[in-house]
Design a protein around this motif. Structure first.
Motif, PDB file in Angstrom:
ATOM      1  N   THR A 166       0.847  -1.181   0.000  1.00 40.93           N
ATOM      2  CA  THR A 166       0.000   0.000   0.000  1.00 40.93           C
ATOM      3  C   THR A 166       0.889   1.239   0.000  1.00 40.93           C
ATOM      4  O   THR A 166       2.112   1.132   0.131  1.00 40.93           O
ATOM      5  CB  THR A 166      -0.926   0.012   1.243  1.00 40.93           C
ATOM      6  OG1 THR A 166      -1.823   1.117   1.164  1.00 40.93           O
ATOM      7  CG2 THR A 166      -0.115   0.108   2.527  1.00 40.93           C
ATOM      8  N   GLU A 167       0.257   2.425  -0.147  1.00 40.23           N
ATOM      9  CA  GLU A 167       1.032   3.662  -0.087  1.00 40.23           C
ATOM     10  C   GLU A 167       1.519   3.908   1.342  1.00 40.23           C
ATOM     11  O   GLU A 167       0.796   3.620   2.304  1.00 40.23           O
ATOM     12  CB  GLU A 167       0.165   4.851  -0.533  1.00 40.23           C
ATOM     13  CG  GLU A 167      -0.176   4.860  -2.011  1.00 40.23           C
ATOM     14  CD  GLU A 167       1.049   5.092  -2.888  1.00 40.23           C
ATOM     15  OE1 GLU A 167       1.901   5.915  -2.507  1.00 40.23           O
ATOM     16  OE2 GLU A 167       1.136   4.445  -3.948  1.00 40.23           O
ATOM     17  N   MET A 168       2.724   4.453   1.474  1.00 38.46           N
ATOM     18  CA  MET A 168       3.237   4.787   2.797  1.00 38.46           C
ATOM     19  C   MET A 168       2.379   5.896   3.399  1.00 38.46           C
ATOM     20  O   MET A 168       2.098   6.900   2.764  1.00 38.46           O
ATOM     21  CB  MET A 168       4.700   5.238   2.695  1.00 38.46           C
ATOM     22  CG  MET A 168       5.402   5.351   4.038  1.00 38.46           C
ATOM     23  SD  MET A 168       7.125   5.889   3.878  1.00 38.46           S
ATOM     24  CE  MET A 168       7.842   4.463   3.082  1.00 38.46           C
ATOM     25  N   ASP A 169       1.939   5.693   4.634  1.00 42.85           N
ATOM     26  CA  ASP A 169       1.060   6.668   5.288  1.00 42.85           C
ATOM     27  C   ASP A 169       1.337   6.619   6.793  1.00 42.85           C
ATOM     28  O   ASP A 169       0.834   5.744   7.504  1.00 42.85           O
ATOM     29  CB  ASP A 169      -0.401   6.340   4.990  1.00 42.85           C
ATOM     30  CG  ASP A 169      -1.364   7.429   5.436  1.00 42.85           C
ATOM     31  OD1 ASP A 169      -1.064   8.095   6.448  1.00 42.85           O
ATOM     32  OD2 ASP A 169      -2.412   7.607   4.789  1.00 42.85           O
ATOM     33  N   GLU A 170       2.122   7.565   7.281  1.00 50.61           N
ATOM     34  CA  GLU A 170       2.525   7.567   8.694  1.00 50.61           C
ATOM     35  C   GLU A 170       1.330   7.775   9.627  1.00 50.61           C
ATOM     36  O   GLU A 170       1.283   7.195  10.714  1.00 50.61           O
ATOM     37  CB  GLU A 170       3.584   8.637   8.941  1.00 50.61           C
ATOM     38  CG  GLU A 170       4.927   8.321   8.295  1.00 50.61           C
ATOM     39  CD  GLU A 170       6.007   9.321   8.674  1.00 50.61           C
ATOM     40  OE1 GLU A 170       5.689  10.342   9.325  1.00 50.61           O
ATOM     41  OE2 GLU A 170       7.176   9.093   8.302  1.00 50.61           O
ATOM     42  N   TYR A 171       0.371   8.595   9.205  1.00 55.67           N
ATOM     43  CA  TYR A 171      -0.795   8.841  10.057  1.00 55.67           C
ATOM     44  C   TYR A 171      -1.627   7.566  10.225  1.00 55.67           C
ATOM     45  O   TYR A 171      -2.056   7.236  11.334  1.00 55.67           O
ATOM     46  CB  TYR A 171      -1.657   9.955   9.470  1.00 55.67           C
ATOM     47  CG  TYR A 171      -2.883  10.260  10.313  1.00 55.67           C
ATOM     48  CD1 TYR A 171      -2.748  10.776  11.595  1.00 55.67           C
ATOM     49  CD2 TYR A 171      -4.166  10.009   9.816  1.00 55.67           C
ATOM     50  CE1 TYR A 171      -3.876  11.043  12.377  1.00 55.67           C
ATOM     51  CE2 TYR A 171      -5.293  10.271  10.581  1.00 55.67           C
ATOM     52  CZ  TYR A 171      -5.136  10.794  11.860  1.00 55.67           C
ATOM     53  OH  TYR A 171      -6.240  11.040  12.637  1.00 55.67           O
TER      54      TYR A 171
END
Length: 500
Positions: A166-171
């Motif tokens: 998946t796309e990197m998403d820190e939140y």
């Protein structure tokens, strides 16, 4: 024997077989109950494996026997995860990837088992019995997470954090770590503490980082216990507490964490949070070294070289340095170089021709020399650095100095610079740290601080007995290859309101 006796024996044998059959079914159901309880309680396969393997071996249960007794009857789904796990971990059979994958798929797709869904995601992630597929791994992790699996929630967070499938998403990573942590995952609690400590998907909040480290540590997670010790040592989210740091390092060390064993050894070396005890320091260094920790091997080598807490043995010291260096420890490489230059534990080598040096040789020569230059500055020892070593390092042409390294001239120039404060921590307790420190100057500064009052608020007093000076050696990596060693000194002090 009469006919009726034959009939009696035949009847008894039938009943015995029936009883054995029931007993086997009872054992299989007990094994299933143990497996289900373990997978609910533990996140780590190794703990589930330990319980299941012990029970299966104690009762001589093999996968083929379990499978034959269950066969393909209507209750097959409730055993599917167990079949998969036995084949994945090689319990009662050899490790069989294809068979494990087959049963995980049945349990995940038909049985809607969140444990199997997560394990199926793991199979896709690791390429266990199938070609690696990060997207499919993420899909199954997500299904497990949405079904309530705390371990699955942590896996989803990990995927978002690292952009796996998946796309990197820190939140999103933060949100899933938080959900897993609140549901009781001790590992996710440590990960959530990391988020708060480093600002991953959320504002930096060291007090919350400390809270989650503490919660995880109290549940028995030894990595969290190590981090909690660091919090108490460095005053991260709490006041500096040497005894608290020592307590949690010891707890993690007793649980087998080799990094905590190194920290504990250091506490005994320095008398940090406990009485100074060189014998115990050496003992914990040995335990860490036995576990393969490179810093533990380095410490143990130092103990053997100097005869600290153990009988001096230069040959064993050199062997420890070799083992640590083989694991990539740069300080150990410098120790080896010094041993070879000075003939400590090994035949003294001659390094006459600088042109024959490899880049690694040059790095070690420079860092060893620079380290001794700093030591000479700190303790005023005119015998350092070693004259031969200094000559070798100075003869390395500037254009041949490995990338990121300091020349001897640059190091000498750095040492002559005034003190540079690099960190200040306020609140109830304060500390000031300096790089490339001069021992005499720091002592004078500590004396000035001791007993002084705040110019802006005369009611604030720094008691004399609260001022402490502590030094630490640090190896700083540059460009991932070349290294510099510096020493940091920290002056810590307690601020109190004076009594009028």
């Amino acid at each position: 024997m009469k006919m009726r006796d034959f009939k009696l024996v035949k009847l008894l044998s039938h009943r015995l077989r029936a009883l054995l059959h029931l007993r086997k079914h009872s054992l299989i159901n007990e094994l299933l109950a143990i497996f289900n309880a373990a997978k609910e309680r533990y996140e780590q396969d190794i703990k589930i494996t330990r319980l299941v393997k012990h029970w299966a071996n104690a009762n001589n249960l093999r996968y083929t026997l379990v499978y034959k007794k269950v066969d393909n009857r209507r209750h097959i789904l409730k055993y599917a995860s167990l079949f998969a796990f036995l084949n994945q971990r090689g319990i009662g059979t050899v490790v069989h990837e294809k068979r494990a994958l087959f049963w995980y798929k049945i349990a995940a797709e038909e049985g809607q088992d969140s444990f199997a869904q997560r394990k199926l995601g793991w199979c896709y992630r690791k390429g266990f019995g199938i070609e690696p597929d990060d997207f499919s791994a993420f899909i199954w992790y997500r299904k497990a997470a949405e079904a309530g699996s705390t371990a699955g929630q942590r896996d989803v967070a990990y995927c978002y954090r690292n952009g796996i499938g998946t796309e990197m998403d820190e939140y999103q990573a933060f949100l899933w770590y938080k959900k897993s942590a609140e549901n009781g995952s001790s590992r996710a609690q440590t990960d959530l503490a990391f988020c708060f400590r480093n600002g991953l998907g959320v504002q930096v909040d060291r007090s919350k980082a400390f809270y989650w480290h503490k919660k995880s540590a109290e549940s028995g997670y030894r990595i969290a216990q190590l981090h909690l010790g660091d919090c108490y040592r460095d005053g991260l989210g709490t006041i500096i507490n040497e005894e608290g740091a020592f307590f949690w390092y010891r707890k993690a060390a007793m649980a087998g964490n080799s990094a905590a064993q190194v920290r504990l050894a250091n506490c005994y070396f320095e008398g940090f949070g406990t009485a100074k005890d060189l014998v115990k320091a050496c003992e914990w260094s040995q335990k860490s070294a036995k576990a393969g920790n490179p810093i533990g091997l380095l410490y143990l080598g130092d103990c053997y070289r100097e005869g600290v807490g153990i009988a001096q043995n230069h040959q064993l010291a050199y062997k420890c340095y070799q083992k640590a260096a083989a694991k990539g420890d740069s300080t150990a490489k410098r120790r080896i170089y010094l041993c070879e230059v000075k003939g400590i534990g090994v035949k003294k080598k001659s390094f006459d021709n600088v042109n024959e040096f490899t880049d690694d040789d040059k790095s070690i020569a420079l860092t060893a020399t620079n380290t001794e230059l700093y030591q000479a500055s700190e303790i005023g020892n005119a015998s350092l650095p070693n004259p031969d070593l200094l000559t070798i390092a100075k003869n390395i042409p500037a254009e041949d100095v490995p990338h990121g390294m300091s020349t001897v001239e640059e190091s000498e120039k750095t040492i002559s610079q005034p003190l540079r404060p690099i960190k200040k921590i306020s609140q109830h307790r304060n500390s000031i740290s300096f790089d490339h420190w001069d021992a005499k100057a720091v002592t004078e500064l500590a004396n000035v601080i001791s007993g002084s009052q705040s110019k802006t608020d005369p009611s604030l007093l720094i008691p004399k007995n609260s001022v402490k000076v502590r030094s630490n050696n640090h190896t700083v990596s540059s460009s991932g290859k070349s290294l510099k060693t510096t020493t940091t000194v920290t002056i810590s002090f307690q601020v109190e309101h004076s009594v009028s």
